[in-house]
Enzyme design. Structure first.
Site, mmCIF file in Angstrom:
data_model
loop_
_atom_site.group_PDB
_atom_site.id
_atom_site.type_symbol
_atom_site.label_atom_id
_atom_site.label_comp_id
_atom_site.label_asym_id
_atom_site.label_seq_id
_atom_site.Cartn_x
_atom_site.Cartn_y
_atom_site.Cartn_z
ATOM 1 N N ALA A 189 0.806 -1.219 0.000
ATOM 2 C CA ALA A 189 0.000 0.000 0.000
ATOM 3 C C ALA A 189 0.838 1.267 0.000
ATOM 4 O O ALA A 189 0.527 2.238 -0.696
ATOM 5 C CB ALA A 189 -0.942 0.005 1.204
ATOM 6 N N CYS A 311 15.985 -0.367 2.795
ATOM 7 C CA CYS A 311 15.669 -1.678 3.359
ATOM 8 C C CYS A 311 15.770 -1.710 4.869
ATOM 9 O O CYS A 311 15.080 -2.467 5.532
ATOM 10 C CB CYS A 311 16.595 -2.748 2.780
ATOM 11 S SG CYS A 311 16.396 -2.969 1.012
#
Length: 383
Positions: A189, A311
């Site tokens: 999302a 990350c």
């Protein structure tokens, strides 16, 4: 003073207004979706309506969409839940979420342009009993787009399943990967302007029936993923998908092209520039100038970009993506510019001015004397 210019959409897009409103509305739904009373049924109904929106965007059946915590979990669930006894092959430029979920996987090389090597994939699959192949739709660092339909055709010839990490592609012009031959697709999302902490694994009916869950609990998500659903985030996810404007990409691509032309004039190199790429993404390498130096200088100029993938918090490392493409000399000196859906009209102009100042300072420091842009060798696109 100008406001901070956020150009790190591939790490996380700004929240869309409709998604914010949906999240707030979801916070007022007090019922547990598993409860059978009216409040529970109301929450469950909103979840299922949101699931249908997400499924429709991806060309799937609603019952084949598994809602979970994000694309990292979606990738892990696909690899563990569909891989089973299958050999696993992953592209050389895959996101760390895929690499970490399949540490013993075989590696499918990419070309110098960053595109998956179809011939190598065909050879790796030959003689096997059917593997799980993981190939990303679009690379998060370079924006390079893989030919998913062609990859799926190679997989089909060898009885292999294809999992696609479509995190960067969905919402940016591509979505229907199941129709192109993928068995499963991971989406997130917050990469499309929705809330963080929610994503989905989208499956074909056959893959949905074969999926082995990682998290078992109260039977949520048709037994494929236990745990109470994050109702506000799910509603925000669907609202973000429903409000994507297809015209966004054309506007952002024009800005991206202007940024790249100006950066090349400052001796930068566009990594993957000769390949089909996302319209909002540019990977710019400035030879001899570390990515950290570039990021700090641009940040001081109120420009937010990144080096490689976001990350882990505070982590900067060599780009395994650029290394895999065969450009190790550039792996430590590349930054990623990724334009968000709401980039202001002067975004390219502001970035270019800041980039020129940064490049001039860095090159003067490296060379020990002042040079003009016209006297420097021009950069080239890496194909």
């Amino acid at each position: 003073m100008d406001e901070t210019l956020y150009l790190d959409a591939n790490a996380s897009e700004p929240l869309r207004p409709a998604a914010r409103e949906a999240v707030i509305a979801g916070l007022d739904l007090v019922g547990n979706p598993a409860s059978i009373h009216a409040a529970g049924r109301a929450a469950r109904g909103r979840i299922e309506a949101a699931r249908a929106v997400i499924a429709a965007h991806c060309g799937a059946r609603a019952q084949d969409v598994v809602l979970l915590s994000g694309a990292t979990e979606a990738n892990a669930l696909a690899i563990s839940g569909l891989g089973g006894a299958r050999a696993v092959l992953i592209g050389a430029t895959e996101h760390e979420a895929v690499r970490a979920a399949a540490p013993g996987a075989g590696i499918v090389p990419v070309g110098r342009d960053g595109v998956i090597d179809l011939g190598a994939l065909d050879r790796l699959l030959a003689g096997g009993s059917g593997a799980l192949v993981c190939v990303m739709a679009a690379n998060n660092e370079t924006g390079v787009i893989n030919p998913v339909e062609a990859v799926a055709a190679v997989c089909a010839r060898h009885g292999a399943l294809l999992h696609v990490d479509a995190v960067q592609a969905v919402g940016r012009g591509w979505a229907d990967f199941l129709r192109l031959g993928a068995a499963s697709v991971a989406i997130s999302a917050h990469k499309i302007g929705g809330p963080k902490g929610i994503g989905a694994l989208v499956l074909t009916p056959e893959a949905a029936g074969a999926l082995v869950p990682m998290l078992r609990g109260g039977g949520q998500e048709r037994g494929r993923r236990g745990g109470t659903p994050n109702v506000p985030a799910i509603l925000g996810f669907a609202a973000a998908i429903a409000t994507i404007d297809p015209g966004e990409i054309g506007r952002l691509a024009a800005m991206r092209d202007a940024i790249e032309a100006a950066a090349v004039a400052e001796s930068a190199i566009v990594v993957g520039g000769g390949a089909l790429r996302l319209g909002n993404t540019s990977c710019l390498a400035l030879p001899g100038v570390s990515a950290e130096t570039q990021l700090i200088a641009l940040d001081l100029d109120q420009i937010c970009v990144s080096a490689g993938a976001a990350c882990s918090s505070g982590k900067m490392a060599r780009s395994h993506v650029i290394d895999a493409m065969g450009w190790p000399e550039l792996a430590g000196c590349a930054i990623r510019v990724s334009l968000p859906w709401n980039a202001p009209d002067d975004a390219a102009e502001r970035f270019i001015a800041a980039y020129r100042r940064m490049a001039d300072r860095a090159l003067r420091k490296r060379q020990g004397f002042s040079t003009s842009p016209a006297s420097r060798p021009l950069g080239a696109e890496l194909v």
